[in-house]
Design a protein around this motif. Sequence first.
Motif, PDB file in Angstrom:
ATOM      1  N   GLN A 116     109.317  72.391  74.019  1.00 51.92           N
ATOM      2  CA  GLN A 116     109.557  72.259  75.462  1.00 51.92           C
ATOM      3  C   GLN A 116     109.871  73.638  76.033  1.00 51.92           C
ATOM      4  OE1 GLN A 116     112.673  69.526  76.792  1.00 51.92           O
ATOM      5  NE2 GLN A 116     113.129  70.893  78.480  1.00 51.92           N
ATOM      6  N   HIS A 117     109.097  74.019  77.021  1.00 53.03           N
ATOM      7  CA  HIS A 117     109.337  75.299  77.701  1.00 53.03           C
ATOM      8  C   HIS A 117     109.689  74.999  79.156  1.00 53.03           C
ATOM      9  CE1 HIS A 117     109.049  79.543  78.653  1.00 53.03           C
ATOM     10  NE2 HIS A 117     108.316  79.230  79.704  1.00 53.03           N
ATOM     11  N   LEU A 118     110.743  75.633  79.626  1.00 54.52           N
ATOM     12  CA  LEU A 118     111.226  75.366  80.978  1.00 54.52           C
ATOM     13  C   LEU A 118     111.477  76.679  81.703  1.00 54.52           C
ATOM     14  CD1 LEU A 118     112.504  73.595  83.221  1.00 54.52           C
ATOM     15  CD2 LEU A 118     114.646  73.703  81.954  1.00 54.52           C
ATOM     16  N   ASP A 175     102.754  55.854  75.492  1.00 57.33           N
ATOM     17  CA  ASP A 175     101.822  55.703  74.379  1.00 57.33           C
ATOM     18  C   ASP A 175     102.301  56.461  73.147  1.00 57.33           C
ATOM     19  OD1 ASP A 175     100.115  54.044  75.799  1.00 57.33           O
ATOM     20  OD2 ASP A 175      98.911  55.705  76.562  1.00 57.33           O
ATOM     21  N   GLY A 176     103.625  56.395  72.895  1.00 53.42           N
ATOM     22  CA  GLY A 176     104.183  56.956  71.683  1.00 53.42           C
ATOM     23  C   GLY A 176     104.496  58.428  71.712  1.00 53.42           C
ATOM     24  N   ARG A 177     104.399  59.074  72.887  1.00 55.27           N
ATOM     25  CA  ARG A 177     104.645  60.502  72.960  1.00 55.27           C
ATOM     26  C   ARG A 177     105.592  60.808  74.111  1.00 55.27           C
ATOM     27  NH1 ARG A 177     103.161  59.734  68.818  1.00 55.27           N
ATOM     28  NH2 ARG A 177     101.332  60.508  67.680  1.00 55.27           N
ATOM     29  N   PRO A 178     106.419  61.867  73.998  1.00 54.26           N
ATOM     30  CA  PRO A 178     107.327  62.233  75.092  1.00 54.26           C
ATOM     31  C   PRO A 178     106.547  62.580  76.350  1.00 54.26           C
ATOM     32  CG  PRO A 178     107.861  63.435  73.076  1.00 54.26           C
ATOM     33  CD  PRO A 178     106.549  62.770  72.839  1.00 54.26           C
ATOM     34  N   THR A 179     107.195  62.448  77.494  1.00 50.18           N
ATOM     35  CA  THR A 179     106.529  62.694  78.761  1.00 50.18           C
ATOM     36  C   THR A 179     107.510  63.319  79.748  1.00 50.18           C
ATOM     37  OG1 THR A 179     105.394  61.666  80.642  1.00 50.18           O
ATOM     38  CG2 THR A 179     107.070  60.355  79.538  1.00 50.18           C
ATOM     39  N   THR A 180     106.963  64.078  80.686  1.00 46.47           N
ATOM     40  CA  THR A 180     107.770  64.597  81.784  1.00 46.47           C
ATOM     41  C   THR A 180     107.775  63.642  82.970  1.00 46.47           C
ATOM     42  OG1 THR A 180     105.874  65.799  82.690  1.00 46.47           O
ATOM     43  CG2 THR A 180     107.261  66.972  81.130  1.00 46.47           C
ATOM     44  N   ASN A 227     107.235  72.178  80.526  1.00 47.20           N
ATOM     45  CA  ASN A 227     106.016  71.896  79.782  1.00 47.20           C
ATOM     46  C   ASN A 227     106.386  71.357  78.412  1.00 47.20           C
ATOM     47  OD1 ASN A 227     103.629  73.254  81.452  1.00 47.20           O
ATOM     48  ND2 ASN A 227     105.375  74.654  81.536  1.00 47.20           N
ATOM     49  N   PHE A 228     105.767  70.240  78.039  1.00 47.51           N
ATOM     50  CA  PHE A 228     105.992  69.622  76.738  1.00 47.51           C
ATOM     51  C   PHE A 228     104.708  69.713  75.913  1.00 47.51           C
ATOM     52  CE2 PHE A 228     109.445  66.390  78.176  1.00 47.51           C
ATOM     53  CZ  PHE A 228     110.393  67.392  78.068  1.00 47.51           C
ATOM     54  N   TYR A 229     104.841  70.144  74.662  1.00 46.10           N
ATOM     55  CA  TYR A 229     103.724  70.174  73.728  1.00 46.10           C
ATOM     56  C   TYR A 229     104.137  69.409  72.475  1.00 46.10           C
ATOM     57  CZ  TYR A 229     102.523  74.245  76.617  1.00 46.10           C
ATOM     58  OH  TYR A 229     102.257  75.090  77.672  1.00 46.10           O
ATOM     59  N   THR A 230     103.277  68.524  72.017  1.00 45.15           N
ATOM     60  CA  THR A 230     103.574  67.750  70.815  1.00 45.15           C
ATOM     61  C   THR A 230     102.341  67.706  69.921  1.00 45.15           C
ATOM     62  OG1 THR A 230     105.102  66.341  72.052  1.00 45.15           O
ATOM     63  CG2 THR A 230     104.388  65.553  69.898  1.00 45.15           C
ATOM     64  N   ILE A 231     102.541  68.063  68.670  1.00 47.08           N
ATOM     65  CA  ILE A 231     101.486  67.974  67.650  1.00 47.08           C
ATOM     66  C   ILE A 231     102.013  67.069  66.542  1.00 47.08           C
ATOM     67  CG2 ILE A 231     100.011  69.245  66.049  1.00 47.08           C
ATOM     68  CD1 ILE A 231     100.472  71.728  67.740  1.00 47.08           C
ATOM     69  N   GLN A 232     101.205  66.092  66.153  1.00 43.83           N
ATOM     70  CA  GLN A 232     101.689  65.131  65.166  1.00 43.83           C
ATOM     71  C   GLN A 232     100.537  64.623  64.316  1.00 43.83           C
ATOM     72  OE1 GLN A 232     104.493  62.303  66.592  1.00 43.83           O
ATOM     73  NE2 GLN A 232     104.151  60.823  64.965  1.00 43.83           N
ATOM     74  N   ALA A 273      95.748  61.965  63.721  1.00 43.81           N
ATOM     75  CA  ALA A 273      96.193  63.287  64.152  1.00 43.81           C
ATOM     76  C   ALA A 273      96.003  63.373  65.653  1.00 43.81           C
ATOM     77  CB  ALA A 273      95.399  64.385  63.446  1.00 43.81           C
ATOM     78  N   ASP A 274      96.991  63.883  66.362  1.00 46.43           N
ATOM     79  CA  ASP A 274      96.843  63.968  67.813  1.00 46.43           C
ATOM     80  C   ASP A 274      97.688  65.102  68.377  1.00 46.43           C
ATOM     81  OD1 ASP A 274      99.522  62.664  68.886  1.00 46.43           O
ATOM     82  OD2 ASP A 274      98.797  61.384  67.273  1.00 46.43           O
ATOM     83  N   PHE A 275      97.327  65.466  69.577  1.00 50.17           N
ATOM     84  CA  PHE A 275      98.009  66.520  70.329  1.00 50.17           C
ATOM     85  C   PHE A 275      98.208  66.024  71.754  1.00 50.17           C
ATOM     86  CE2 PHE A 275      97.476  69.923  73.468  1.00 50.17           C
ATOM     87  CZ  PHE A 275      98.565  70.726  73.160  1.00 50.17           C
ATOM     88  N   SER A 276      99.400  66.269  72.308  1.00 46.66           N
ATOM     89  CA  SER A 276      99.669  65.852  73.681  1.00 46.66           C
ATOM     90  C   SER A 276     100.346  66.972  74.447  1.00 46.66           C
ATOM     91  CB  SER A 276     100.534  64.585  73.722  1.00 46.66           C
ATOM     92  OG  SER A 276     101.815  64.844  73.178  1.00 46.66           O
ATOM     93  N   TYR A 277     100.127  66.965  75.739  1.00 47.45           N
ATOM     94  CA  TYR A 277     100.720  67.967  76.624  1.00 47.45           C
ATOM     95  C   TYR A 277     101.085  67.314  77.945  1.00 47.45           C
ATOM     96  CZ  TYR A 277     100.846  71.498  80.307  1.00 47.45           C
ATOM     97  OH  TYR A 277     101.211  72.241  81.399  1.00 47.45           O
ATOM     98  N   PHE A 278     102.269  67.627  78.439  1.00 40.32           N
ATOM     99  CA  PHE A 278     102.681  67.217  79.779  1.00 40.32           C
ATOM    100  C   PHE A 278     103.323  68.424  80.450  1.00 40.32           C
ATOM    101  CE2 PHE A 278     102.248  62.885  78.288  1.00 40.32           C
ATOM    102  CZ  PHE A 278     101.829  62.217  79.419  1.00 40.32           C
ATOM    103  N   GLY A 279     102.893  68.722  81.669  1.00 39.63           N
ATOM    104  CA  GLY A 279     103.454  69.848  82.396  1.00 39.63           C
ATOM    105  C   GLY A 279     103.677  69.501  83.852  1.00 39.63           C
TER     106      GLY A 279
END
Length: 883
Positions: A504-506, A222-227, A477-482, A434-440
Motif C-alpha cells: 500500500q502506497h499513500l 472478490d477475495g482481494r483488498p480494495t480502496t 494505491n493497493f497492489y496485491t500478488i498472490q 495466480a492473480d494480481f490486483s490493483y486499486f488506486g
Amino acid sequence: MRQIASTLTFLLLLAFAGKAQPPAAQKGANQKQGPPPTIGRAFGKVTDSAGQPLAQISALVLKSTVDPTTKKKKLTLLKGMETKASGEFDFEDLPIVTQLVVRISGTGYKSQDLSFMIVPAAAAAAAPAGQANNPLAGLPSFDKDLGVIKLNLDVTQLATATVTGKTPPMKLELDKKVFNVAQNIVSAGGTGVDVMRNVPSVNVDIDGNVTLRGSTPTIFIDGRPTTLTLDEIPADAIESVEVMTNPSAKYDASGGGAGILNIILKKNRKQGYNGSISAGFDSHGAPNALVGLNLRQGKVNFTLNGMYNGMNSKTIGNTDRYSYLAEADNPSVIDTTHLLQGDLQRNKGHFMFEQVGADWFISNKTTVSASYIHVDGSFRPTDVSQIRADTISYLGDNTVYSERFSNSARDFHVNGGQTGMKHTFDKKGEEWTADFSYFGVNAKLGSLYTTNYFQGQPGTPIAATTYQQTVGTSAPNFYTIQTDYTDPLGEKTKLEAGLRASIQHLSNYNETDTLGPNGKFINDELVLSDYTSTNSVYAAYVNFTSAINNFGYALGLRAESSRYTGSLLNTGQNFKNTYPLSLFPSIFLSQKFKHDQELQLSVTRKINRPSFFQLIPYTDYSDSLNITRGNPGLVPEFTYNTELTYMKTFPHNNTLLFSAYYKYTSNLITRFQDSGTNPAGKAVLINTYENANNAYTVGGEITTTNTLTKWWDITLNINVYNGHINTDNLNEPSQAALWSWFGKFNSNFKLPWNVTIQMTAIYQSKTNLPVNLNNNQFGPPNSTTQSSSQGYIKPYHGFDLAVKKTFLKNQAASITASMTDIFRNRWSDQYSTSQFFAQEYNRLKDPQLFRLVFTYRFGKMDLNIFKRKDMNSQGMGDAGGSL
C-alpha cells in the motif's frame, strides 16, 4: 422435384449417420473414423419433488472419453446452461448416435445424472398438417425429449452445509458464512451499505460504518483488498457476501480479530447473451440507474456493469459538551466551557460505477480472467451549525453565539483491475491459481468554513467573521500478488499453500489557510501536512484439511512480516518501522452428528498494525472542533479468537445456527481524548490514539432461517455480547464491562400476482463505543470528540419495508418500492466522558427515505451469437459450420 429433394436430403443424413457408426466389417485397422454429426437436440424440464419448476438450475451435457494419460474413461463437458423460469432446458448441436449424460444439479438439491443417446426416429408416414410444401417434412427427427426430471432436497457435506433448500440465503462453511443477497429487494437501487443492513451479524451505524461483533472488519472484493468504500459499490452488482468472523490462515492476519466481509460481485457465465437495466429515484430527488450485460460464446465470456447513483442525504444533529481545561498560562486553574451545537448537514452529489470483465476458457483445464473497475464520484456536502459557547472561569462568565457555514467539495476517481489464471490438473481437485490486483484512488478535498460571531443573541448584528479553508489531495494505491495451490492427497484430504505480497502506497497533502487582513488567504505552516508512506506485508501459508468419518479438521499456519516507511515532506521528518516475522496458526474442527447436526470449533491468532496516520506526530488543526494527532509510540495489537458453532437442520430445511465466541486482545489500539494547546496558546481537546493494556469480548450469536410456508420465510439474528477495555496504563479508570445485544429480523412474503414483500427490523441495545472505526478514509479521519474507552451508544432501532411486483413474459420486468427507517427511530445517540470533557451527541440521517426502482431483464440462453446457420440453404447435414 419436391420428392427428389426430400429423398436426397434423407440419404445425406443416413450417410452421416453411417459414418458415425459403421458396420463391424468396415472397421479396418487403418481406417480413420470421423466424428458423428452434431445435429441432435435434447430438451427437458426440471422440477422439485412437488412438481414446481426450478429456475437457474445447472444443466450439463457430458460425453464419455478416454483419458490419454490414465487410459481410464471419464466424462468431459460438451455444453452447459441454466434452466429458465419455467424449469426448461434445451440443448442444440449435440452429437447423434453417441452415449451422452445430462447432469442436473442445484444448491440444496441432490444432483441427478441421466444417460441418453440421440438416434434417428422413424420417418413420419405423412407430412404434418400445414407442412405439405416443406421439403423436409417426413424426415427422421433427431430430437430427444428427456421428460421431467425431479430433484430432491439435500443437506451438503462437511465443507459446505446448505442451510436452506430452494435458493438458500445462507451457507455455512468451515471458515465463513455465505449470504446470498441477490434477492434482497430492500437494497434495490442502493449501495453496499444498504446491502449490509440486511446481512445477519453485521451492524451499520448512521454514517454507514460497518461493524462485525463490535469491531470494524476488512472489506474485500472478490477475495482481494480494495480502496472502495461500501457506499461506492452498487447494491445491484453484489451477488453474495461472505462473513468471516474468524478467518483461517489462508487469509490476511492483518485487521486483528475484526473479521472479513468479502463482497462477491455478480459475474454471469451463461451461454448466449443476457442482461438487465434498471432506473429509479428516491424521495430526496436523487436518481439511480444500472445496466448489466453478459455475453458468452464458446471459450469467451464478457461481463459489463455500469451504475449511476445520485445522493442528496440530509442529517440533523445536536451536541451538548462540557469541557474542563487548564489555562495555558496557569495550569492550576480549570476553565469550564459549555458548548451547545445544532447541525444541519446536506450531502449532494453522485458517483458512477463501471465494471468490465472477461474470461477466456483456454481449455477444459485452464481459464484466464480479467476485470476492471472504475468509479467517479463528486460530492458537495454543506453544514450549518448554530453554536452557543458558555465559558465559566474565575474571571467571570461569558457567552458567545456564533453560526458556522461549511461548504466542501470532494471529488475522487478510483481505478482497479484484477487478472488471474486458474489451472486444474488431471488429478481431481488439484488446481493452481495466480492473480494480481490493483486499486488506486485520486481524491481532492476542499472546504471553506465561515463563522459569524454575533454581538448578542442570534439575529443581532455580527460582531466578527472568520474565514478558514482547507485544501487536500490523497492518492492511495493497493497492489496485491498472490498464488495458491491445492493438492488433494486423498478422498477427504487436501493440502493448500500460497504466497502473497500486499503493498500500500499513500501520498497525502493537506493545508489550512486563514483569511488575512489584506483579503488573501494565508497558509498556516503549523497545520500543513504533506506526507507519503509505503506499507508492505509479505506472507506465506499452508493449510491441511482432512476428515475421519464424520470428523473433519483443518490445520493452518501463516507467516507474515511487514514494514512501513513514511516521510513528512513539509518538515523533512522520516519514519520507518519493521515488524519481524510472526506466526499465525489456525485450527478448525468439525463433527457431524445424526439428524443433520454439525459442531465446529475454530481458534486463530491475528494482528492489527497501526496505520501511518495513527503513528505520525502531526497535529491537524484544520477543524477547530475536531483536532487530531498521531502517536508514534503505538505498537501492534495481537488478538486470539475462539469460536464454537453448532448447526441443526430441521424438517423442511429450516435451520438453527448458534455461535459462542471469545476474543482477547493485547495492546489494543484505541482512540483517546487528551488535552493540549493550539498554536495560539489556547487550551483545546485533541483526539489521538493509545495502546490500552488489553481488551476482551465474549458473546453468543443465534441465526435461524425458517420457511414457514411456501409463501413466507423469516431470518432472525441475535447477538449478545460483553466487552471490556483495560485502560489502567493510561491513568484513566477502565470502563465497566457492559452486556449488550443486537438483533436483526428479516421476513419475506411471496403473495399472489407475483408480489413480494420484504420487512427488516433491527435493534441495538446500549453498547460501548466502537474501538476504532476504519472508514477507509485516506486523509485525516473525521470523528467526533469521543474515545472508545470513554463512552457508550444509547439504544436505537429501525424498520425498513419493500414491495416488489414482477410482470411481463417470464417475469422479465419488476418495480420495487422501498422505504427505510419508516418510523424515524434510527437515532444515533452517543455519550462520552473523560477527565477533560462530558458530551452527548445525537444525529438522525435520511429517515423515511422512499426509493422506487424499475428493472427489466433480457436475453436468450444458449444462443450462438457469432454464428448463424441457414437450415434451408445449408441443409440439415451441416454439422454446425458458420457462414
